[in-house]
Enzyme design. Structure first.
Site, PDB file in Angstrom:
ATOM      1  N   HIS A   1      13.882  -2.630   5.858  1.00 18.51           N
ATOM      2  CA  HIS A   1      12.609  -3.359   5.879  1.00 18.51           C
ATOM      3  C   HIS A   1      12.495  -4.269   4.657  1.00 18.51           C
ATOM      4  O   HIS A   1      13.234  -4.114   3.687  1.00 18.51           O
ATOM      5  CB  HIS A   1      11.419  -2.383   5.881  1.00 18.51           C
ATOM      6  CG  HIS A   1      11.154  -1.771   7.224  1.00 18.51           C
ATOM      7  ND1 HIS A   1      11.826  -0.647   7.660  1.00 18.51           N
ATOM      8  CD2 HIS A   1      10.309  -2.128   8.227  1.00 18.51           C
ATOM      9  CE1 HIS A   1      11.398  -0.344   8.874  1.00 18.51           C
ATOM     10  NE2 HIS A   1      10.477  -1.222   9.246  1.00 18.51           N
TER      11      HIS A   1
ATOM     12  N   LYS B   1       7.484  -3.018   1.558  1.00 19.51           N
ATOM     13  CA  LYS B   1       7.124  -1.770   2.258  1.00 19.51           C
ATOM     14  C   LYS B   1       7.003  -0.634   1.246  1.00 19.51           C
ATOM     15  O   LYS B   1       7.864  -0.467   0.382  1.00 19.51           O
ATOM     16  CB  LYS B   1       8.170  -1.457   3.334  1.00 19.51           C
ATOM     17  CG  LYS B   1       7.775  -0.241   4.173  1.00 19.51           C
ATOM     18  CD  LYS B   1       8.521  -0.195   5.478  1.00 19.51           C
ATOM     19  CE  LYS B   1       8.189   1.073   6.262  1.00 19.51           C
ATOM     20  NZ  LYS B   1       6.768   1.135   6.650  1.00 19.51           N
TER      21      LYS B   1
HETATM   22  P1  NAD Z   1      -0.244  -5.124   3.949  1.00 16.70           P
HETATM   23  O1  NAD Z   1      -0.225  -4.544   2.573  1.00 16.70           O
HETATM   24  O2  NAD Z   1       0.223  -6.531   4.151  1.00 16.70           O
HETATM   25  O3  NAD Z   1      -1.738  -5.024   4.551  1.00 16.70           O
HETATM   26  C1  NAD Z   1      -2.608  -3.953   4.372  1.00 16.70           C
HETATM   27  C2  NAD Z   1      -4.009  -4.520   4.228  1.00 16.70           C
HETATM   28  O4  NAD Z   1      -4.950  -3.424   4.232  1.00 16.70           O
HETATM   29  C3  NAD Z   1      -4.209  -5.292   2.902  1.00 16.70           C
HETATM   30  O5  NAD Z   1      -4.750  -6.569   3.180  1.00 16.70           O
HETATM   31  C4  NAD Z   1      -5.209  -4.415   2.146  1.00 16.70           C
HETATM   32  O6  NAD Z   1      -6.083  -5.156   1.310  1.00 16.70           O
HETATM   33  C5  NAD Z   1      -5.956  -3.752   3.308  1.00 16.70           C
HETATM   34  N1  NAD Z   1      -6.717  -2.572   2.904  1.00 16.70           N
HETATM   35  C6  NAD Z   1      -6.365  -1.598   2.029  1.00 16.70           C
HETATM   36  N2  NAD Z   1      -7.366  -0.703   1.894  1.00 16.70           N
HETATM   37  C7  NAD Z   1      -8.361  -1.117   2.712  1.00 16.70           C
HETATM   38  C8  NAD Z   1      -9.660  -0.615   2.998  1.00 16.70           C
HETATM   39  N3  NAD Z   1     -10.160   0.483   2.397  1.00 16.70           N
HETATM   40  N4  NAD Z   1     -10.417  -1.284   3.906  1.00 16.70           N
HETATM   41  C9  NAD Z   1      -9.957  -2.411   4.508  1.00 16.70           C
HETATM   42  N5  NAD Z   1      -8.736  -2.945   4.243  1.00 16.70           N
HETATM   43  C10 NAD Z   1      -7.942  -2.294   3.370  1.00 16.70           C
HETATM   44  O7  NAD Z   1       0.593  -4.111   4.850  1.00 16.70           O
HETATM   45  P2  NAD Z   1       1.206  -4.359   6.318  1.00 16.70           P
HETATM   46  O8  NAD Z   1       2.626  -4.792   6.206  1.00 16.70           O
HETATM   47  O9  NAD Z   1       0.261  -5.158   7.142  1.00 16.70           O
HETATM   48  O10 NAD Z   1       1.255  -2.842   6.848  1.00 16.70           O
HETATM   49  C11 NAD Z   1       0.078  -2.043   6.904  1.00 16.70           C
HETATM   50  C12 NAD Z   1       0.434  -0.663   7.462  1.00 16.70           C
HETATM   51  O11 NAD Z   1       0.867  -0.793   8.814  1.00 16.70           O
HETATM   52  C13 NAD Z   1       1.573   0.050   6.728  1.00 16.70           C
HETATM   53  O12 NAD Z   1       1.292   1.454   6.706  1.00 16.70           O
HETATM   54  C14 NAD Z   1       2.789  -0.224   7.597  1.00 16.70           C
HETATM   55  O13 NAD Z   1       3.803   0.738   7.463  1.00 16.70           O
HETATM   56  C15 NAD Z   1       2.144  -0.172   8.969  1.00 16.70           C
HETATM   57  N6  NAD Z   1       2.875  -0.863  10.034  1.00 16.70           N
HETATM   58  C16 NAD Z   1       2.908  -0.238  11.231  1.00 16.70           C
HETATM   59  C17 NAD Z   1       3.495  -0.849  12.318  1.00 16.70           C
HETATM   60  C18 NAD Z   1       3.425  -0.167  13.653  1.00 16.70           C
HETATM   61  O14 NAD Z   1       3.891  -0.737  14.674  1.00 16.70           O
HETATM   62  N7  NAD Z   1       2.839   1.036  13.749  1.00 16.70           N
HETATM   63  C19 NAD Z   1       4.069  -2.128  12.178  1.00 16.70           C
HETATM   64  C20 NAD Z   1       4.019  -2.760  10.927  1.00 16.70           C
HETATM   65  C21 NAD Z   1       3.394  -2.120   9.859  1.00 16.70           C
END
Ligand code: NAD
Length: 267
Positions: free
Chosen positions: A155, A159
């Site tokens: 990744h 991450k």
């Molecule tokens: P990222 O860091 O780009 O985005 C996360 C966002 O959440 C940030 O903008 C942050 O400010 C926000 N955030 C944090 N605390 C918050 C709160 N209390 N209230 C509202 N917003 C809040 O991360 P990302 O790459 O978008 O990934 C996010 C999560 O999704 C990770 O856990 C990742 O592993 C997961 N993910 C899952 C899949 C899937 O298919 N299940 C795919 C991609 C990513």
């Protein structure tokens, strides 16, 4: 029209989700959220996602917009997701949960929430990966205890958890098919004098580099041949489309725990 809220709206997935909701004919973004201390609270969610103004203002408090949506899509961080899940349960809102990296205590809270509202949780919402889960189950049953099983994942550099939730789910699928307990047989990385490989272990290898969206390979290696099942995501849109499809599907479901296999009818 299914009314959807996206939390983590400024995140990598949040922005892609806003775009995916806009391009689905039966879903509408009616709320968007970010951390209460984010400078983006008050911004226009459409502009944030780069699809042009959509009139949805980014909020910092889920309780304040709780009446504005039917399904919450949450791809944030574990602590935020657990708090959001509790609020959704309290107000009968459905939840599509994509965040990964929960500890056992947080998993127990989510499990309790699924008794009160419909939750679709998946470590990976892409259709291709969910098909791979099915293929892995089949491969493990056919190749069984005659092969060494290793899982490789790569990744992007941002991450924050490892191995990926998807790699762990792949390990669980394989372990379940072989009647093994993943907790007992998983080997997370190797270094130094490790000794020879034990046949029933399932090894994990993690790479973090550049802008890789998500690569996963499960290797079934015997003497003389090996089978590899590989999935490569080239865009976050594959996850976002799946999550929006899940939100649409979940809107009419009773309380319970669901996953992407349920949404795709693969169970
Ligand atoms: P990222 O860091 O780009 O985005 C996360 C966002 O959440 C940030 O903008 C942050 O400010 C926000 N955030 C944090 N605390 C918050 C709160 N209390 N209230 C509202 N917003 C809040 O991360 P990302 O790459 O978008 O990934 C996010 C999560 O999704 C990770 O856990 C990742 O592993 C997961 N993910 C899952 C899949 C899937 O298919 N299940 C795919 C991609 C990513």
């Amino acid at each position: 029209m299914i009314r959807i809220a996206v939390t983590g709206a400024a995140g990598r997935m949040g922005k892609t989700l806003i775009e995916a909701i806009a391009s689905h004919p039966d879903t509408e973004l009616t709320a968007a959220l970010e951390r209460p201390d984010s400078s983006l609270v008050g911004a226009d969610a459409g502009e944030l996602a780069g699809i042009g103004r959509n009139g949805v203002t980014v909020a910092g408090d889920l309780a304040a917009v709780i009446d504005d949506f039917d399904v919450l899509i949450d791809f944030t961080i574990p602590a935020a997701s657990v708090a959001n899940a509790g609020l959704c349960a309290e107000h009968g809102k459905k939840l599509v949960l994509g965040t990964t990296g929960f500890n056992d205590e947080q998993k127990a809270v989510i499990a309790a929430v699924t008794e009160r509202t419909a939750v679709c949780q998946a470590s990976n919402f892409s259709t291709g990966v969910n098909l791979c889960f099915k293929l892995l189950d089949m491969a493990a049953r056919v190749l069984g205890d005659d092969v060494d099983i290793e899982i490789y994942e790569a990744h992007h550099r941002h991450k924050i958890d490892a191995p990926s939730g998807t790699a762990l789910s792949m390990g669980e699928v394989v372990a379940n098919a072989l009647g093994r307990d993943l907790q007992q047989v998983a080997v997370y990385g190797r270094e130094g004098q490790t000794g020879a490989r034990q046949r029933d272990t399932i090894g994990f290898a993690t790479v973090r580099a550049g802008d890789i969206v998500g690569d996963h390979t499960v290797m079934f290696a015997a003497d003389g041949e090996r089978v590899e099942i590989t999935h490569k995501a080239s865009s976050r849109m594959s996850f976002a489309r799946g999550a929006v499809r899940a939100a649409h599907w979940l809107a009419t479901r009773p309380p319970g725990r669901y996953d992407m296999q349920d949404v795709l009818g693969l169970h």
